[in-house]
Structure formats: C-alpha cells, structure tokens
Design a protein around this motif. Sequence first.
Motif, PDB file in Angstrom:
ATOM      1  N   GLY A  65      37.636  30.755  40.562  1.00  0.00           N
ATOM      2  CA  GLY A  65      37.134  30.893  39.202  1.00  0.00           C
ATOM      3  C   GLY A  65      35.648  30.707  39.035  1.00  0.00           C
ATOM      4  O   GLY A  65      35.131  30.818  37.918  1.00  0.00           O
ATOM      5  N   VAL A  66      34.922  30.426  40.104  1.00  0.00           N
ATOM      6  CA  VAL A  66      33.469  30.229  40.044  1.00  0.00           C
ATOM      7  C   VAL A  66      32.792  31.469  40.619  1.00  0.00           C
ATOM      8  O   VAL A  66      33.102  31.893  41.736  1.00  0.00           O
ATOM      9  CB  VAL A  66      33.039  28.978  40.836  1.00  0.00           C
ATOM     10  CG1 VAL A  66      31.521  28.802  40.792  1.00  0.00           C
ATOM     11  CG2 VAL A  66      33.731  27.738  40.278  1.00  0.00           C
ATOM     12  N   GLU A  67      31.878  32.046  39.855  1.00  0.00           N
ATOM     13  CA  GLU A  67      31.228  33.278  40.295  1.00  0.00           C
ATOM     14  C   GLU A  67      30.336  33.030  41.508  1.00  0.00           C
ATOM     15  O   GLU A  67      29.517  32.110  41.520  1.00  0.00           O
ATOM     16  CB  GLU A  67      30.402  33.880  39.164  1.00  0.00           C
ATOM     17  CG  GLU A  67      29.829  35.243  39.508  1.00  0.00           C
ATOM     18  CD  GLU A  67      29.196  35.935  38.318  1.00  0.00           C
ATOM     19  OE1 GLU A  67      27.952  36.010  38.286  1.00  0.00           O
ATOM     20  OE2 GLU A  67      29.945  36.392  37.428  1.00  0.00           O
ATOM     21  N   LEU A  68      30.518  33.875  42.494  1.00  0.00           N
ATOM     22  CA  LEU A  68      29.732  33.801  43.722  1.00  0.00           C
ATOM     23  C   LEU A  68      28.566  34.777  43.697  1.00  0.00           C
ATOM     24  O   LEU A  68      27.462  34.468  44.137  1.00  0.00           O
ATOM     25  CB  LEU A  68      30.631  34.118  44.921  1.00  0.00           C
ATOM     26  CG  LEU A  68      29.970  34.180  46.296  1.00  0.00           C
ATOM     27  CD1 LEU A  68      29.562  32.781  46.734  1.00  0.00           C
ATOM     28  CD2 LEU A  68      30.915  34.800  47.321  1.00  0.00           C
ATOM     29  N   ALA A  69      28.811  35.998  43.189  1.00  0.00           N
ATOM     30  CA  ALA A  69      27.776  37.030  43.219  1.00  0.00           C
ATOM     31  C   ALA A  69      28.062  38.049  42.136  1.00  0.00           C
ATOM     32  O   ALA A  69      29.198  38.238  41.706  1.00  0.00           O
ATOM     33  CB  ALA A  69      27.738  37.721  44.582  1.00  0.00           C
ATOM     34  N   ARG A  70      26.989  38.725  41.710  1.00  0.00           N
ATOM     35  CA  ARG A  70      27.098  39.816  40.743  1.00  0.00           C
ATOM     36  C   ARG A  70      26.018  40.835  41.085  1.00  0.00           C
ATOM     37  O   ARG A  70      24.881  40.473  41.410  1.00  0.00           O
ATOM     38  CB  ARG A  70      26.915  39.296  39.318  1.00  0.00           C
ATOM     39  CG  ARG A  70      27.010  40.370  38.237  1.00  0.00           C
ATOM     40  CD  ARG A  70      26.963  39.752  36.852  1.00  0.00           C
ATOM     41  NE  ARG A  70      28.145  38.934  36.607  1.00  0.00           N
ATOM     42  CZ  ARG A  70      29.280  39.399  36.087  1.00  0.00           C
ATOM     43  NH1 ARG A  70      29.371  40.686  35.766  1.00  0.00           N
ATOM     44  NH2 ARG A  70      30.305  38.610  35.886  1.00  0.00           N
ATOM     45  N   GLY A  71      26.367  42.100  41.045  1.00  0.00           N
ATOM     46  CA  GLY A  71      25.394  43.144  41.341  1.00  0.00           C
ATOM     47  C   GLY A  71      25.895  44.477  40.840  1.00  0.00           C
ATOM     48  O   GLY A  71      26.972  44.569  40.250  1.00  0.00           O
ATOM     49  N   THR A  72      25.103  45.520  41.062  1.00  0.00           N
ATOM     50  CA  THR A  72      25.487  46.860  40.627  1.00  0.00           C
ATOM     51  C   THR A  72      25.400  47.830  41.796  1.00  0.00           C
ATOM     52  O   THR A  72      24.626  47.637  42.737  1.00  0.00           O
ATOM     53  CB  THR A  72      24.585  47.360  39.486  1.00  0.00           C
ATOM     54  OG1 THR A  72      23.214  47.305  39.904  1.00  0.00           O
ATOM     55  CG2 THR A  72      24.770  46.516  38.241  1.00  0.00           C
ATOM     56  N   LEU A  73      26.198  48.879  41.699  1.00  0.00           N
ATOM     57  CA  LEU A  73      26.308  49.827  42.798  1.00  0.00           C
ATOM     58  C   LEU A  73      25.000  50.574  43.052  1.00  0.00           C
ATOM     59  O   LEU A  73      24.744  51.017  44.176  1.00  0.00           O
ATOM     60  CB  LEU A  73      27.430  50.822  42.500  1.00  0.00           C
ATOM     61  CG  LEU A  73      27.981  51.600  43.699  1.00  0.00           C
ATOM     62  CD1 LEU A  73      28.638  50.655  44.683  1.00  0.00           C
ATOM     63  CD2 LEU A  73      28.964  52.657  43.235  1.00  0.00           C
ATOM     64  N   ASP A  74      24.146  50.692  42.024  1.00  0.00           N
ATOM     65  CA  ASP A  74      22.902  51.424  42.234  1.00  0.00           C
ATOM     66  C   ASP A  74      21.875  50.632  43.031  1.00  0.00           C
ATOM     67  O   ASP A  74      20.760  51.108  43.268  1.00  0.00           O
ATOM     68  CB  ASP A  74      22.304  51.894  40.906  1.00  0.00           C
ATOM     69  CG  ASP A  74      21.991  50.751  39.958  1.00  0.00           C
ATOM     70  OD1 ASP A  74      22.601  49.673  40.092  1.00  0.00           O
ATOM     71  OD2 ASP A  74      21.142  50.939  39.061  1.00  0.00           O
ATOM     72  N   GLN A  75      22.230  49.424  43.472  1.00  0.00           N
ATOM     73  CA  GLN A  75      21.377  48.665  44.383  1.00  0.00           C
ATOM     74  C   GLN A  75      21.465  49.186  45.820  1.00  0.00           C
ATOM     75  O   GLN A  75      20.712  48.728  46.683  1.00  0.00           O
ATOM     76  CB  GLN A  75      21.770  47.179  44.390  1.00  0.00           C
ATOM     77  CG  GLN A  75      21.513  46.427  43.102  1.00  0.00           C
ATOM     78  CD  GLN A  75      22.036  44.998  43.192  1.00  0.00           C
ATOM     79  OE1 GLN A  75      23.210  44.721  42.949  1.00  0.00           O
ATOM     80  NE2 GLN A  75      21.170  44.083  43.575  1.00  0.00           N
TER      81      GLN A  75
END
Length: 321
Positions: free
Chosen positions: A219-229
């Motif tokens: 339940g703790v966020e590890l990472a967030r990003g977008t495919l256009d990276q």
Amino acid sequence: MRWVTYDGGAGPRAGVLDGENVRGLPPVVTVLSLLEGGDLEEAGESARREPVEVRPLSDVRLLAPIPRPPSVRDGLCFLDHLRGCRRAMDAPDELPAVWSQAPAFYFASPAAVVGPYDDVVISPGSTMFDLELELGAVIGRPGRDLHPDRAESHIVGYTLYNDWTARDLQQLDMAQGIGMGKSKDGAITLGPALVTVDELEPYRRDGRPVLEMSAEVNGVELARGTLDQMDWTFGELLAYLSRGTDLRPGDVIGSGTVPGGCLLEHVDTPDLADFSRWLRPGDVVSLHASGIGSTEQTVRPAPGLTPLRTRAARTAASTTT
C-alpha cells in the motif's frame, strides 16, 4: 476493447470486459487464436452482441490475457532506470556509448507468465527478490524488418508487465555473461487485460501513449512515472527486434522498468526506509497504469532448494573413487 482470459470454474476462456461483467466467447476460442487469425475485432463485436455467457467479474478469476505467448522479449527503454541501478551498485551514472546505439532486450520465458492476481513464489535460493514496473506491448500483425516510424502499427494493445527478478541470482547470470537466466524465469505478470490501441487513444500525446504508471508495496507507493519517459520508443524497439526475424501475433514486448520502479533503485534511499530490504513472504505488490488497470499479488515463500555440486566438487569426488 478490453480483452481478458478468465476462469469461471470450467476452464480458461476469452472474453471482453463490459463494466463489471465479462462477455465470454466459446471455450475453444482464445485471445491468441483470435490474434493469429486476425479475428480479434470481429470476435469482440460478436461478444458484445451475442455472448456465450455473461459473468460478473466478482465471480471469475482473471488470468494473464495471453497465458502462453509465442515469445516474450523484455526491453530496457528507460535509461534512467539503468542509471538508478548503477548508482545502487556504486557504478558511475554515465552510460557507455553502446546504450545509445540500440535498445537492449532479452528473451524471457513464456512458461513464467502468471495472472494479475496470482500469488508469486520467490525464486528458489533467492533472498533478494524484486519487482519491476513495466508495460507490455502485444503484437497484433506479423512483421519483419519494420521501420521505426511505422512499427507501432503492429501493436494491437497493451497490458501491465511485472518482470519479477531475483537480484542475487542475477549477479550470477551477469558474471557468466551470456544473458539473463534463473534470475528472470520465476514469474512474469501480465494483465489485468489486453487493452486495444483504440481504447488508449485519449492518452496519446504527440503520437505517443502517455500512460501514468505506478507501483506499490503493502500500500505504500514505490514509484510513479509516465510511458513517454522512454528513451527508446516502442516503434524503435520493435524495429530493432524485427531485424532479420519475424514478430508474430501474440508476442509480448516489455518496455523495461519505469525509473524507480524496482527495489534495487531504492535500497539506500533514506525517505523510503520501509523498502531498504527485498520482498518477503506476505508482501503485497500492486502495479497501476492509466487506461490499463491494476494488478495485486501476494509474495509467497520460495520452495526448498536442491543444491548442485560444483564442477570442482565433482572432479574431486571422481578422483577419490
């Protein structure tokens, strides 16, 4: 359309998601057979008009949309992920020129594919088990020697992809120098659905899918990003993969890990102290992608390991008999 493979108690079958229901096709039909026959769109319309059965999602178990792809290849298209791994291993951030010459990839095991809510067993002998947040592209039309500007037209849709990795076994793989081996064949999560390209049109910007992706542990966020990276686009990756060889309907191509989307990149990160360890039995790992959905899986203990005798030990034993 959002294609799934599900089991309602009578074995796997293909279907189309319709809100909180699945509209099923006959048991002999699979998502892979529809891709191979070029019949996916027509079959989807048939499922919407005259389904063989309609089942609430709550009454069925979702499997991987393609439980046994013809092949699985995993790319490394986010170079900041590689830089993050190198920093964790005290290596320089600067990448050798080879990484800018062609997108890296390796062949993974189709037999390792598991569903979006299946438990995942730690690889035998591993104490450094890791997740990896990725997107999988599924080939819809065959192709060979594709042009990077047109190769994406061979993608029928996308699914979440978790490239579970035994990092300690990976060290042995890398030392042997012939590619990924036992570190990567424990499990590959695909799901929850194969979402066709047309469904994701609202997420396209400047001709590229811009999907927001994230990973959580307990339940703790590890990472967030977008495919256009991605430093290498899916079009460029497919063009390279298809050089001198065929891509086939149902082949799954991984994007590589979204930067920060594995524990290796966080082992020494002070503000993520909860993740200064590897996955343990009971941990719950979730992946999310806008337009695609979510996965949720519990990590289970590794089975017992039967050790091999080293060559030196075998040689010593043979000389004493």
